[in-house]
Design a protein around this motif. Structure first.
Motif, short mmCIF file in Angstrom:
data_model
loop_
_atom_site.label_atom_id
_atom_site.label_comp_id
_atom_site.label_asym_id
_atom_site.label_seq_id
_atom_site.Cartn_x
_atom_site.Cartn_y
_atom_site.Cartn_z
N ARG A 43 -4.34 -9.67 12.47
CA ARG A 43 -4.33 -11.49 13.01
C ARG A 43 -6.05 -11.42 13.19
NH1 ARG A 43 -1.59 -15.22 12.77
NH2 ARG A 43 0.35 -14.82 12.79
N LYS A 44 -6.05 -9.95 14.34
CA LYS A 44 -7.76 -10.59 15.19
C LYS A 44 -8.48 -9.60 13.51
CE LYS A 44 -9.03 -8.54 18.68
NZ LYS A 44 -9.36 -8.07 20.08
N SER A 45 -7.98 -8.78 12.71
CA SER A 45 -9.17 -8.46 11.79
C SER A 45 -9.58 -9.53 10.42
CB SER A 45 -8.50 -6.93 11.32
OG SER A 45 -9.03 -6.06 12.15
N GLY A 46 -7.96 -10.42 10.66
CA GLY A 46 -8.34 -11.38 9.29
C GLY A 46 -7.86 -10.92 8.57
N LEU A 47 -7.25 -9.81 8.19
CA LEU A 47 -6.28 -8.93 7.77
C LEU A 47 -4.72 -9.36 7.54
CD1 LEU A 47 -7.54 -5.58 8.38
CD2 LEU A 47 -8.36 -7.32 6.09
N LEU A 48 -4.20 -10.88 8.14
CA LEU A 48 -3.02 -10.95 8.52
C LEU A 48 -1.63 -11.37 6.57
CD1 LEU A 48 0.37 -10.79 9.83
CD2 LEU A 48 -0.77 -12.77 10.67
N ALA A 49 -3.42 -12.46 6.08
CA ALA A 49 -2.82 -12.67 4.81
C ALA A 49 -2.38 -11.96 4.39
CB ALA A 49 -3.82 -14.89 5.00
N VAL B 183 2.58 -7.07 0.72
CA VAL B 183 3.71 -6.63 0.81
C VAL B 183 5.37 -7.01 -0.23
CG1 VAL B 183 5.69 -6.77 3.09
CG2 VAL B 183 3.81 -5.90 3.35
N ALA B 184 4.23 -8.38 -0.33
CA ALA B 184 5.55 -9.55 -0.67
C ALA B 184 5.10 -9.15 -2.59
CB ALA B 184 4.50 -11.24 -0.57
N ALA B 185 4.37 -8.60 -2.59
CA ALA B 185 4.29 -7.79 -4.29
C ALA B 185 4.80 -6.58 -4.37
CB ALA B 185 2.90 -7.75 -4.54
N GLN B 186 5.15 -6.20 -3.26
CA GLN B 186 6.20 -4.32 -3.15
C GLN B 186 7.42 -4.67 -3.70
OE1 GLN B 186 3.65 -2.17 -3.46
NE2 GLN B 186 2.10 -3.90 -3.46
N GLY C 134 -1.40 0.28 1.29
CA GLY C 134 -1.73 -0.70 1.86
C GLY C 134 -3.41 -0.47 2.88
N PHE C 135 -3.52 0.37 3.20
CA PHE C 135 -5.03 0.56 3.07
C PHE C 135 -5.42 0.90 2.12
CE2 PHE C 135 -3.31 0.75 8.14
CZ PHE C 135 -4.25 0.45 8.57
N ALA C 136 -5.14 1.44 1.53
CA ALA C 136 -6.38 2.05 0.27
C ALA C 136 -5.40 0.65 -0.70
CB ALA C 136 -4.69 2.42 -0.73
N ALA C 137 -5.32 -0.25 -0.82
CA ALA C 137 -5.19 -1.40 -1.50
C ALA C 137 -5.78 -2.74 -0.79
CB ALA C 137 -3.80 -2.67 -1.27
N LEU C 138 -6.26 -1.93 0.11
CA LEU C 138 -7.37 -2.88 0.97
C LEU C 138 -8.50 -2.28 0.61
CD1 LEU C 138 -5.55 -3.96 4.59
CD2 LEU C 138 -5.86 -5.32 2.63
N GLY C 139 -8.32 -1.52 0.69
CA GLY C 139 -9.49 -0.68 0.19
C GLY C 139 -10.65 0.25 1.74
N PHE C 140 -10.18 0.43 2.25
CA PHE C 140 -9.74 1.07 4.35
C PHE C 140 -10.29 2.62 3.48
CE2 PHE C 140 -9.12 -2.72 5.21
CZ PHE C 140 -9.25 -2.45 7.09
#
Length: 127
Positions: free
Chosen positions: A67-73, A79-82, A106-112
């Motif tokens: 939430r703090k990072s603006g990544l929750l959505a 996750v909903a697509a998994q 998950g982190f790879a999908a976000l490009g981390f």
């Protein structure tokens, strides 16, 4: 009292302020204590080691950091697509472990990058 230290492999192993110089010890400035480095001529403080990021955080810490990072959505959308196992893991886990395959995906999908994942877990652990 004089500070005498025992040195092994360039590192101060023990100090002694009892008075007489113990065998194998050398005289050192008062601030020198175990962990100091010795190059044969002078002493220096130990080199600080970076604190490794935590390998796990609580679900509360993980979600708050999302939430703090603006990544929750973005994460809840991913996750909903998994598959249902990933969805259940995200929904019901009490701990999020950095080395889990779901975390890596998950982190790879976000490009981390690995460094960004480390930073995320370190920040989450502080919450």
């Amino acid at each position: 009292m004089t500070n005498f230290v025992l040195v092994g492999d360039g590192v101060v192993l023990q100090s002694d302020r009892s008075g007489a110089e113990p065998e194998g010890f050398v005289e050192a400035p008062d601030e020198v204590c175990p962990g100091y480095l010795f190059d044969g001529q002078g002493f220096s403080p130990p080199i600080p080691q970076p604190i490794p990021p935590p390998d796990r955080v609580s679900a509360r810490q993980f979600r708050m950091q999302l939430r703090k990072s603006g990544l929750l959505a973005a994460v809840t959308g991913w996750v909903a697509a998994q598959n249902p196992l990933v969805q259940d893991s995200f929904q019901y886990s009490s701990t999020f472990v950095r080395s889990e395959p779901m975390m890596a995906a998950g982190f790879a999908a976000l490009g981390f990058t690995e460094e960004q994942v480390d930073q995320f877990f370190a920040a989450a652990a502080d919450l």
